[in-house]
Design a protein around this motif. Structure first.
Motif, PDB file in Angstrom:
ATOM      1  N   CYS A  35     100.819  63.246  22.555  1.00 34.73           N
ATOM      2  CA  CYS A  35     101.844  63.660  21.591  1.00 34.73           C
ATOM      3  C   CYS A  35     102.113  65.166  21.664  1.00 34.73           C
ATOM      4  N   GLU A  36     101.065  65.961  21.861  1.00 36.61           N
ATOM      5  CA  GLU A  36     101.274  67.408  22.043  1.00 36.61           C
ATOM      6  C   GLU A  36     102.090  67.660  23.303  1.00 36.61           C
ATOM      7  N   ALA A  37     101.769  66.931  24.368  1.00 35.16           N
ATOM      8  CA  ALA A  37     102.510  67.071  25.619  1.00 35.16           C
ATOM      9  C   ALA A  37     103.969  66.685  25.421  1.00 35.16           C
ATOM     10  N   MET A  38     104.216  65.608  24.682  1.00 36.18           N
ATOM     11  CA  MET A  38     105.585  65.176  24.414  1.00 36.18           C
ATOM     12  C   MET A  38     106.368  66.275  23.706  1.00 36.18           C
ATOM     13  N   ARG A  39     105.757  66.881  22.689  1.00 35.68           N
ATOM     14  CA  ARG A  39     106.446  67.952  21.947  1.00 35.68           C
ATOM     15  C   ARG A  39     106.736  69.144  22.848  1.00 35.68           C
ATOM     16  N   GLU A  40     105.779  69.525  23.693  1.00 35.67           N
ATOM     17  CA  GLU A  40     105.993  70.645  24.629  1.00 35.67           C
ATOM     18  C   GLU A  40     107.114  70.325  25.620  1.00 35.67           C
ATOM     19  N   LEU A  41     107.128  69.092  26.124  1.00 37.34           N
ATOM     20  CA  LEU A  41     108.164  68.690  27.075  1.00 37.34           C
ATOM     21  C   LEU A  41     109.540  68.678  26.417  1.00 37.34           C
ATOM     22  N   GLN A  42     109.621  68.178  25.192  1.00 37.46           N
ATOM     23  CA  GLN A  42     110.894  68.194  24.475  1.00 37.46           C
ATOM     24  C   GLN A  42     111.360  69.632  24.253  1.00 37.46           C
ATOM     25  N   ILE A  46     113.092  68.561  28.383  1.00 31.54           N
ATOM     26  CA  ILE A  46     112.943  67.297  29.122  1.00 31.54           C
ATOM     27  C   ILE A  46     113.504  66.163  28.267  1.00 31.54           C
ATOM     28  N   SER A  47     114.336  65.346  28.888  1.00 38.06           N
ATOM     29  CA  SER A  47     114.928  64.197  28.209  1.00 38.06           C
ATOM     30  C   SER A  47     113.844  63.203  27.800  1.00 38.06           C
ATOM     31  N   ARG A  48     113.957  62.661  26.599  1.00 38.20           N
ATOM     32  CA  ARG A  48     112.978  61.684  26.108  1.00 38.20           C
ATOM     33  C   ARG A  48     112.862  60.493  27.067  1.00 38.20           C
ATOM     34  N   THR A  49     113.931  60.177  27.775  1.00 42.66           N
ATOM     35  CA  THR A  49     113.936  59.066  28.733  1.00 42.66           C
ATOM     36  C   THR A  49     112.843  59.217  29.794  1.00 42.66           C
ATOM     37  N   PHE A  50     112.565  60.468  30.198  1.00 47.47           N
ATOM     38  CA  PHE A  50     111.615  60.711  31.288  1.00 47.47           C
ATOM     39  C   PHE A  50     110.266  61.239  30.829  1.00 47.47           C
ATOM     40  N   ILE A  51     110.089  61.432  29.526  1.00 44.75           N
ATOM     41  CA  ILE A  51     108.856  62.046  29.035  1.00 44.75           C
ATOM     42  C   ILE A  51     107.609  61.237  29.403  1.00 44.75           C
ATOM     43  N   ILE A 112     102.715  76.302  28.395  1.00 43.92           N
ATOM     44  CA  ILE A 112     103.202  75.526  29.542  1.00 43.92           C
ATOM     45  C   ILE A 112     104.725  75.552  29.684  1.00 43.92           C
ATOM     46  N   GLN A 113     105.406  76.357  28.895  1.00 42.52           N
ATOM     47  CA  GLN A 113     106.867  76.379  29.004  1.00 42.52           C
ATOM     48  C   GLN A 113     107.334  76.880  30.369  1.00 42.52           C
ATOM     49  N   LYS A 120     110.495  71.363  36.625  1.00 44.40           N
ATOM     50  CA  LYS A 120     111.876  70.841  36.695  1.00 44.40           C
ATOM     51  C   LYS A 120     112.522  71.246  38.022  1.00 44.40           C
ATOM     52  N   THR A 121     112.221  72.445  38.507  1.00 44.99           N
ATOM     53  CA  THR A 121     112.721  72.889  39.819  1.00 44.99           C
ATOM     54  C   THR A 121     112.159  71.988  40.918  1.00 44.99           C
ATOM     55  N   ILE A 122     110.866  71.719  40.849  1.00 42.52           N
ATOM     56  CA  ILE A 122     110.226  70.838  41.829  1.00 42.52           C
ATOM     57  C   ILE A 122     110.879  69.462  41.802  1.00 42.52           C
TER      58      ILE A 122
END
Length: 156
Positions: A35-42, A46-51, A112-113, A120-122
Motif C-alpha cells: 500500500c505504501e508502494a501504491m501511494r508512492e507510485l500514484q 503511475i496509472s492505477r491500471t499498471f500499479i 523513490i520519486q 518510467k524512462t526504462i
C-alpha cells in the motif's frame, strides 16, 4: 579480581554486539508495504491500471527495499534502489550520467520519486521486460491485489 575482568569482557562483548546490530539497521533501507508502494507510485504519476505490475516488479527485484544495492553483475554493473536500476545504462556511479542523467547512489535512499522517474524512462525504452524478475515472476502471473489499499479503517 577475576570476576571484574570477566564482567568487563561481557560488557565489551555486549557493546560490540549492539554496535554491530545498529550498523546493520543503518544499512537497511525502508521496506515498503504494498500500500505504501501504491501511494508512492500514484504520487509519481503511475496509472492505477499498471500499479500491480510495478509493485510486483519492486517486490521481486528488491524485496521492496528502497536502499538495496547489488552487484557487480555482468560487465561490472551494479543495481540500485527499489527498482534495481542498472549502472550500465541508466545511471553513473559517483557522478551524474546514464540515460536517466542521475548518480546511481541517488536511487539508494528512501525517496523513490526520482527512482520512479527513471523507471518510467526504462519502461518507455525497453518495457517491463527490462527487469528479469518481472519477466520471470510477474508476466502472465497473478499480480498483487491492491484493492484494499485505499480503504480507511474506522475507529471503534
Amino acid at each position: 579480581m577475576i570476576i571484574n575482568k570477566s564482567r568487563r569482557n561481557v560488557t565489551r562483548i555486549m557493546l560490540l554486539v549492539l554496535l554491530l546490530l545498529s550498523l546493520e539497521t543503518l544499512t537497511m533501507g525502508k521496506i515498503l508495504s504494498e500500500c505504501e508502494a501504491m501511494r508512492e507510485l500514484q504520487r509519481g504519476g503511475i496509472s492505477r491500471t499498471f500499479i500491480s505490475n510495478w509493485i510486483c516488479l519492486m517486490k521481486y527485484e528488491s524485496g521492496m527495499d528502497t536502499q538495496l544495492i547489488t552487484g557487480p553483475k555482468g560487465a561490472s554493473n551494479y543495481y540500485y534502489g527499489i527498482f534495481q536500476i542498472s549502472s550500465g545504462k541508466w545511471c553513473t556511479r559517483g557522478r551524474v550520467g546514464g540515460n536517466c542523467n542521475k548518480r546511481c547512489e541517488d536511487f539508494a535512499n528512501d525517496d523513490i520519486q526520482d527512482d520512479i522517474i527513471c523507471a518510467k524512462t526504462i519502461l518507455n525504452v525497453d518495457g517491463f521486460k527490462a527487469w528479469n524478475e518481472w519477466t520471470k515472476k510477474c508476466k502472465n502471473k497473478p499480480l498483487p491485489n491492491i484493492r484494499n489499499c485505499n480503504r480507511r479503517r474506522s475507529i471503534s
